[in-house]
Design a protein around this motif. Structure first.
Motif, PDB file in Angstrom:
ATOM      1  N   MET A 144       0.614   7.874  -7.876  1.00 25.65           N
ATOM      2  CA  MET A 144       0.617   9.217  -7.292  1.00 25.65           C
ATOM      3  C   MET A 144       0.312   9.151  -5.794  1.00 25.65           C
ATOM      4  N   GLN A 145      -0.458   8.161  -5.380  1.00 25.59           N
ATOM      5  CA  GLN A 145      -0.721   7.982  -3.943  1.00 25.59           C
ATOM      6  C   GLN A 145       0.534   7.510  -3.243  1.00 25.59           C
ATOM      7  N   ASN A 146       1.401   6.868  -3.975  1.00 30.34           N
ATOM      8  CA  ASN A 146       2.611   6.276  -3.414  1.00 30.34           C
ATOM      9  C   ASN A 146       3.828   7.029  -3.930  1.00 30.34           C
ATOM     10  N   THR A 147       3.834   8.362  -3.740  1.00 29.07           N
ATOM     11  CA  THR A 147       4.881   9.180  -4.341  1.00 29.07           C
ATOM     12  C   THR A 147       6.233   9.078  -3.664  1.00 29.07           C
ATOM     13  N   THR A 148       6.299   8.548  -2.482  1.00 28.65           N
ATOM     14  CA  THR A 148       7.571   8.422  -1.791  1.00 28.65           C
ATOM     15  C   THR A 148       8.152   7.040  -2.103  1.00 28.65           C
ATOM     16  N   TYR A 149       9.200   7.054  -2.877  1.00 26.73           N
ATOM     17  CA  TYR A 149       9.870   5.794  -3.220  1.00 26.73           C
ATOM     18  C   TYR A 149      11.140   5.670  -2.403  1.00 26.73           C
ATOM     19  N   ALA A 150      10.952   5.302  -1.164  1.00 24.78           N
ATOM     20  CA  ALA A 150      12.127   5.102  -0.294  1.00 24.78           C
ATOM     21  C   ALA A 150      12.802   3.800  -0.694  1.00 24.78           C
ATOM     22  N   SER A 151      14.094   3.815  -0.727  1.00 19.59           N
ATOM     23  CA  SER A 151      14.796   2.569  -1.077  1.00 19.59           C
ATOM     24  C   SER A 151      14.707   1.620   0.105  1.00 19.59           C
ATOM     25  N   LYS A 152      14.205   0.465  -0.201  1.00 24.01           N
ATOM     26  CA  LYS A 152      13.999  -0.552   0.849  1.00 24.01           C
ATOM     27  C   LYS A 152      14.827  -1.766   0.548  1.00 24.01           C
TER      28      LYS A 152
END
Length: 152
Positions: A144-152
């Protein structure tokens, strides 16, 4: 992605499809016998456990929007499980209360869920259940702290 990571991803998907969906059904199935989703049952349970609870109180506690709870409340009202009563001090504030049918339904669903969970603990033991719950809690908190799952 490495071969071992790809294999782990395949295994994670398989676990989700074959097991985690079952966990959702395990928890929610007793409520469906009474025409309720698990979320609706939880609202019913909250009303049973707390005096003078409002829609806004429940929304705040669950960290969801007022409209999300309002949709659930509407179903509970339609089933005649709850009723709303204005607060004495502020007639605009509506408190939620269980009807006799709502009290009976909440108790029956609670008894079913409790019995299921007791069987789960008997089968797997306290320590394993606590470990599973702790892992899920940590996993959810970190993700939940890392809610942004940008494609890397």
């Amino acid at each position: 992605m490495s071969k071992s990571n790809a294999d782990l991803l395949k295994e994670a998907i398989d676990v989700y499809l074959s097991s985690l969906k079952y966990l959702d059904n395990f928890v929610s199935e007793p409520a469906t016998k009474y025409g309720l989703s698990f979320e609706q049952y939880l609202i019913l349970h909250t009303i049973a456990e707390q005096d003078n609870v409002s829609l806004m109180d429940i929304a705040s506690e669950r960290r969801v929007t007022r409209s999300a709870i309002s949709r659930q409340i509407k179903v509970l009202l339609q089933h005649d499980y709850i009723y709303q009563k204005p607060a004495e001090s502020d007639r605009r504030r509506l408190y939620l209360h269980l009807t006799p049918t709502g009290k009976e339904t909440e108790k029956k669903v609670n008894d079913l869920i409790t019995a299921r969970f007791d069987r789960w603990i008997s089968r797997y033991g306290d320590e394993k259940v606590k470990a599973i719950l702790q892992f899920i809690r940590v996993f959810a908190a970190e993700e939940m702290q890392n809610t942004t799952y940008a494609s890397k």
